[in-house]
Every structure is written in C-alpha cells, then in structure tokens.
Scaffold this active site. Structure first.
Site, PDB file in Angstrom:
ATOM      1  CB  CYS A  80      43.801  45.772  39.874  1.00 44.94           C
ATOM      2  SG  CYS A  80      43.284  44.376  40.892  1.00 44.94           S
ATOM      3  CG  HIS A 115      38.574  44.926  37.401  1.00 45.56           C
ATOM      4  ND1 HIS A 115      39.710  45.508  36.885  1.00 45.56           N
ATOM      5  CD2 HIS A 115      38.906  44.498  38.650  1.00 45.56           C
ATOM      6  CE1 HIS A 115      40.698  45.413  37.786  1.00 45.56           C
ATOM      7  NE2 HIS A 115      40.228  44.817  38.864  1.00 45.56           N
ATOM      8  CD  GLU A 116      36.288  44.429  41.493  1.00 40.77           C
ATOM      9  OE1 GLU A 116      36.916  43.513  42.036  1.00 40.77           O
ATOM     10  OE2 GLU A 116      36.765  45.569  41.324  1.00 40.77           O
ATOM     11  CG  HIS A 167      39.661  40.189  41.096  1.00 41.60           C
ATOM     12  ND1 HIS A 167      41.014  40.015  41.020  1.00 41.60           N
ATOM     13  CD2 HIS A 167      39.460  41.530  41.006  1.00 41.60           C
ATOM     14  CE1 HIS A 167      41.615  41.202  40.890  1.00 41.60           C
ATOM     15  NE2 HIS A 167      40.687  42.141  40.875  1.00 41.60           N
TER      16      HIS A 167
HETATM   17 NI    NI Z   1      41.053  44.182  40.703  1.00 35.92          NI
END
Ligand code: NI
Length: 181
Positions: free
Chosen positions: A109, A151-152, A155
């Site tokens: 990341c 993963h995004e 966020h």
């Molecule tokens: Ni990330």
C-alpha cells in the site's frame, strides 16, 4: 469535503501515511458529479498512480474522504505479475461476493511504505459503481483485480490491508518481498 483548490493543473499531492486519521475515517458518498473539484481529484489520482507504480488508489489516500477509487492493474516494478487492464474510476462502489473462496495473496500500500503482507481476499466480486459522469456501471472482477478492488474498498471504510492479516509472520519487508520474486 473537498480541499477548495480552484486551479486545474495537477499538483503533487502527498500520500496520507498510516497513522494519519483520514485513513481511519468512513468516506462520504459523492453526490455532485458536476463539480470541477471532483474531476481535478480524479486527475490528480490518475497521475499519482502512474508516478508511484501503484495498481490502485483511493481518495482518502490523498486526504479526500470521499467514496472514489481507481483500479489500474498493470505489470510494473512494484507488482511485476499484475495483469494489464484499462484503469477504471469507481465512485460510490458497492460489491457482492461472486466466489467466496478466500485466497491469501501479497499486498502492499502506498500509505504503508516498505511493507508487504499476505492477505486473505474473496476470489471474485461483482461491483456496482458510478463513473465520473455519474452513470451506473457494473463489473465482475476476479483474482488479482478483485483483490485490488477489495483493498481499495477498505480505504473507503477506514480500514487498511494489515487489518486482515491473520498471522504476523505474513508481514515482511518490501526488500525481502523482492527477493522472493
Ligand atoms: Ni492501499
């Protein structure tokens, strides 16, 4: 919500690093698709992705706490085995699981430099989102691209990939990761 910047040319923005509270906030939905500010943020995220050899980026990583991400898998120095795809801008994404098989794979990341870890993710997901014009879109993603999306998406929910690590031994230095490759 937006930074209030008016000029159009892309500026170098700083990536928010782990410990910055913006990475732990739940991001706000995007409602105004006519905003010039929104298009500027998208442009800035695109250029940062290219410069940083990332395969995905979420708006909270540039301290914009809105539900916007770009996934852009392509082979590069940071992810030599990544499949090539056209970058997709996803706004207000929601997803459902198409294949609940959970597979561990390596992630890194931009907000957590120098570290890689093995993270369990669903093998395939269906994503519904809006494009930069506000139009509704749907995409089925699998494998590494489904991993980037999950993963995004984290966020946008105030999570980072390390939150999913099941064993501390699955966390390694990036320099050691490149020796494995
Ligand atoms: Ni990330």
């Amino acid at each position: 919500m937006f930074s209030g910047r008016k000029q159009k040319q892309p500026v170098v923005r700083e990536i928010a690093k782990l410990g910055n509270p913006v990475l732990r906030k739940i991001a706000e939905p995007v409602t105004d698709f006519d905003s010039a500010e929104l298009q500027t943020i998208i442009q800035d995220m695109r250029s940062m992705l290219e410069k940083s050899n990332g395969v995905g980026i979420a708006a909270p990583q540039i301290s914009e706490s809105i539900r916007l991400m770009i996934i852009a898998s392509r082979p590069n120095d940071r992810y030599p085995d990544a499949p090539k795809m056209k970058p997709v801008v996803m706004i207000n994404p929601v997803f459902s699981v198409l294949d609940s098989t959970v597979i561990k794979g390596w992630e890194g990341c931009l907000s957590i430099p120098g570290i890689r870890a093995q993270v369990p993710r669903y093998q395939a997901v269906q994503v519904n989102f809006q494009n930069p014009a506000g139009e509704k879109q749907a995409m089925d993603l699998q494998g590494f691209v489904a991993r980037i999306f999950q993963h995004e998406y984290d966020h946008l929910e105030g999570r980072v990939y390390l939150d999913h690590v099941v064993d501390n031994k699955d966390i390694i230095a990036e320099s050691e990761y490149f020796k494995l490759k």
